[in-house]
Design a protein around this motif. Structure first.
Motif, PDB file in Angstrom:
ATOM      1  N   ILE A   1      17.258  81.142 101.471  1.00 39.14           N
ATOM      2  CA  ILE A   1      17.579  79.937 102.247  1.00 39.14           C
ATOM      3  C   ILE A   1      19.009  79.520 101.925  1.00 39.14           C
ATOM      4  O   ILE A   1      19.565  79.920 100.900  1.00 39.14           O
ATOM      5  CB  ILE A   1      16.621  78.777 101.927  1.00 39.14           C
ATOM      6  N   PHE A   2      19.590  78.710 102.803  1.00 38.23           N
ATOM      7  CA  PHE A   2      20.954  78.257 102.535  1.00 38.23           C
ATOM      8  C   PHE A   2      21.202  76.898 103.151  1.00 38.23           C
ATOM      9  O   PHE A   2      20.371  76.373 103.887  1.00 38.23           O
ATOM     10  CB  PHE A   2      21.978  79.284 103.035  1.00 38.23           C
ATOM     11  N   GLU A   3      22.367  76.344 102.820  1.00 42.94           N
ATOM     12  CA  GLU A   3      22.857  75.143 103.482  1.00 42.94           C
ATOM     13  C   GLU A   3      24.310  75.374 103.862  1.00 42.94           C
ATOM     14  O   GLU A   3      24.969  76.263 103.310  1.00 42.94           O
ATOM     15  CB  GLU A   3      22.750  73.908 102.565  1.00 42.94           C
TER      16      GLU A   3
ATOM     17  N   ARG B   1      17.234  68.770 102.795  1.00 45.62           N
ATOM     18  CA  ARG B   1      16.817  69.837 103.707  1.00 45.62           C
ATOM     19  C   ARG B   1      16.677  71.169 102.973  1.00 45.62           C
ATOM     20  O   ARG B   1      15.790  71.977 103.265  1.00 45.62           O
ATOM     21  CB  ARG B   1      17.812  69.961 104.861  1.00 45.62           C
ATOM     22  N   PHE B   2      17.574  71.380 101.996  1.00 47.42           N
ATOM     23  CA  PHE B   2      17.496  72.615 101.206  1.00 47.42           C
ATOM     24  C   PHE B   2      16.124  72.733 100.545  1.00 47.42           C
ATOM     25  O   PHE B   2      15.481  73.785 100.594  1.00 47.42           O
ATOM     26  CB  PHE B   2      18.600  72.624 100.150  1.00 47.42           C
ATOM     27  N   ASN B   3      15.683  71.641  99.956  1.00 46.13           N
ATOM     28  CA  ASN B   3      14.391  71.698  99.269  1.00 46.13           C
ATOM     29  C   ASN B   3      13.215  71.765 100.234  1.00 46.13           C
ATOM     30  O   ASN B   3      12.169  72.342  99.903  1.00 46.13           O
ATOM     31  CB  ASN B   3      14.266  70.553  98.267  1.00 46.13           C
TER      32      ASN B   3
ATOM     33  N   MET C   1      19.889  80.162  97.986  1.00 46.11           N
ATOM     34  CA  MET C   1      18.932  80.602  96.959  1.00 46.11           C
ATOM     35  C   MET C   1      18.272  81.883  97.433  1.00 46.11           C
ATOM     36  O   MET C   1      17.878  81.992  98.601  1.00 46.11           O
ATOM     37  CB  MET C   1      17.875  79.542  96.696  1.00 46.11           C
ATOM     38  N   ILE C   2      18.153  82.835  96.526  1.00 48.56           N
ATOM     39  CA  ILE C   2      17.532  84.124  96.851  1.00 48.56           C
ATOM     40  C   ILE C   2      16.464  84.467  95.809  1.00 48.56           C
ATOM     41  O   ILE C   2      16.545  84.029  94.661  1.00 48.56           O
ATOM     42  CB  ILE C   2      18.588  85.260  96.889  1.00 48.56           C
TER      43      ILE C   2
ATOM     44  N   ALA D   1      12.523  75.411 111.620  1.00 52.10           N
ATOM     45  CA  ALA D   1      13.123  74.178 111.097  1.00 52.10           C
ATOM     46  C   ALA D   1      13.739  74.382 109.719  1.00 52.10           C
ATOM     47  O   ALA D   1      14.436  73.491 109.224  1.00 52.10           O
ATOM     48  CB  ALA D   1      12.073  73.073 111.029  1.00 52.10           C
ATOM     49  N   ALA D   2      13.489  75.518 109.101  1.00 50.25           N
ATOM     50  CA  ALA D   2      14.074  75.822 107.784  1.00 50.25           C
ATOM     51  C   ALA D   2      15.388  76.570 107.976  1.00 50.25           C
ATOM     52  O   ALA D   2      15.545  77.319 108.942  1.00 50.25           O
ATOM     53  CB  ALA D   2      13.106  76.671 106.962  1.00 50.25           C
TER      54      ALA D   2
END
Lengths: 352, 352
Positions: free
Chosen positions: B70-72, B95-97, B142-143, B192-193
């Motif tokens: 995921i990223f921002e 949103r990241f979380n 995060m990976i 939405a993620a």
């Protein structure tokens, strides 16, 4: 390309003697070597077989940010003459390149995928153990290594093959829950590709199912949740009376090699097979009137995974315990072909 | 945690003097340092700021196979007093979380995300250039680094922040095509993620659109293709007469920070804003009767991206060329807040 076009750097020692082949946890132990082939701005470089080890990658590699990553799952089996066999590898190779196209990644040449795999398996032959249940799980995959945090396809890719010895396992009784809210694939999406992003999308809903006591989810179509489509990461079959049903492949449903092999085998056995969507309502009706006999998942890792019951709208439906279920009959027959214990009249097995 | 809980290993030399800040290509140049924080079986370790460089990762890391990533996207701006500002970083953190939960990844503590980001920005302050249009693009991500080719969440994760200097760019006239077949998100999926897998899924359809002469796709709902949802990787606004329309956030639509900021700003400006789905039919009707005035994308990278025309069912609809479009008015006002050239009466800007 032939095998001579592969650079081979052998490990100085093998870790095989430290592996407990009787107590393998699926997908956690890897063999001594891996294959790497890099793609740089339009050209596939020479493949390299080298010791299995971590590799360096840029923090901005597009696989991390935009998910350009695809894979295949295959198995190698050893027969009683110490020969190693693959099961329908052409199907995995074709599907891999279909996934590549859908993810805007370069197609991998057959010489890299097939010749590379065969060469790697020759080197790792000792890791394929004889005896039914033993196999070597093969994981070809490709990732975007090209850098840049802009959402567009990368210029650099890495194709790799890693190998993991596996034992058939009894996963306990598998109860499933039918998806009423979450989904695995969109119409016009990437559900038919073996794209990495499809799998992590399932983890959270599966965790919720696990917490409710179900091991897997039977996925339904995302628009109406009325059509039964896949089970966990496997294709799914339903036996109603003496007919087997499985959904047709589509943009939402993976064209599974085990799925299509089971269809062909069942038909040859004289079992009536209908490839069409089964509706949730039909399944409930069949469970209630007793015509629902079996549900099972089909995939490379477990081959066939029988399901003992399912939940829908908070009601649990137990499946009958049969003497001689079709699921296990088909699994036995397929395994016998894979391990060369029965004649392969389909021409599915390929010697390495 | 406070800043003292971050290990800092500074680069021996800076590459900043080798960077041509007047000719930056978005997302391709990175600053001297990055932040890394590893998560190992339930515990976040101490964050480390160190020179930007490739890192080692196992070939079986789950990010490669199952797409747990995921990223921002955020930006830092410098005002005329040489102070560095963030725009609504709390929104990105939240949103990241949310993305982390949806991908079955651990949530990142605020002390790691926020304090880590601020410390990194203090060190890289020279990379944020003054002057409107200049910014430092921030990429927290995060990976799943945990190994294993079994489709289940990893036990090890890596959170990172990398920084890329950016210049506002004129992307040329943007023509779009309305999706009639492909889709970006499923009901009950991960649309939405900010999941990596959502983006690579768009590359192939976007390539097809590019080949037809369109820079982006306006995504529609996957079930009926009748509702207009996003534009490329941005949220989308439509101006019909003097009302702005944008789709409500949902499981399929990202809760964009620029989107919601534009809604708030437009409302305060006395512009009528309706948050509801616009139908394709409505859009065609409005284009034909002349009431369709503007379409624009909204996102962190470009802030506002005006669209000059769209294609649907092989017919091209040109938008009027306005003297003073709302899109550019809002962009100007938002930029002025971000660069501290206008008073931030919303309380959106945060000093580093």
């Amino acid at each position: 390309m032939n095998e001579n076009d592969i650079t081979v750097n052998l490990a100085s020692t093998s870790k095989i003697d430290s592996v407990d082949f009787e107590n393998l946890i699926f997908g956690t132990v890897f063999t001594d070597h891996m294959l790497i082939c890099d793609y740089k701005q339009g050209v596939w470089e020479k493949p390299v077989i080298k010791p299995y080890e971590p590799f360096l990658i840029d923090p901005s590699a597009k696989v991390f940010h935009y998910g350009q990553a695809i894979f295949e799952g295959m198995k190698a089996y050893k027969d009683e003459h110490d020969d190693v066999w693959l099961f329908r590898p052409d199907q995995n190779f074709e599907r891999f390149n279909k996934s590549a196209v859908r993810l805007a990644m370069p197609e991998v040449p057959e010489s890299v995928f097939m010749d590379g795999l065969k060469k790697l398996l020759q080197i790792e032959k000792a890791w394929v153990k004889t005896g039914k249940g033993n196999s070597l799980y093969i994981r070809p995959f490709m990732i975007a290594t090209g850098p840049g945090v802009v959402a567009a396809p990368a210029n650099f890719y890495r194709f790799m093959i890693i190998l993991s010895p596996a034992k058939s396992y009894y996963s306990g009784e598998v109860k499933v829950i039918i998806a009423e809210h979450y989904s695995r694939a969109a119409n016009g999406g990437i559900g038919a590709a073996k794209a990495a992003g499809n799998y992590s999308a399932q983890f959270y809903p599966t965790k919720l199912a696990n917490e409710m006591g179900y091991q897997q989810i039977i996925w339904t179509d995302d628009a109406t949740h009325t059509k039964l489509e896949e089970a966990g990461t496997m294709n799914v079959f339903f036996r109603i009376n003496d007919t087997l049903y499985t959904a047709p492949t589509s943009e939402r449903i993976l064209d599974g090699v085990t799925r299509k092999s089971l269809i062909d085998m069942a038909k040859r056995e004289g079992i009536n097979v209908e490839v069409r969507s089964v509706l949730v309502d039909e399944l409930i009706q069949a469970a209630e009137d007793g015509s629902l006999k079996e549900i099972f998942g089909a995939g490379t890792a477990a081959v066939v995974n029988p399901i003992v019951g399912f939940s829908y709208k908070e009601k649990y439906y137990e499946l009958p315990k049969l003497e001689n279920p079709i699921a296990l009959q088909l699994k036995e027959k397929l395994n016998n072909i894979q391990y060369k214990l029965a004649e392969d009249t389909f021409g599915w097995t390929v010697k390495v």
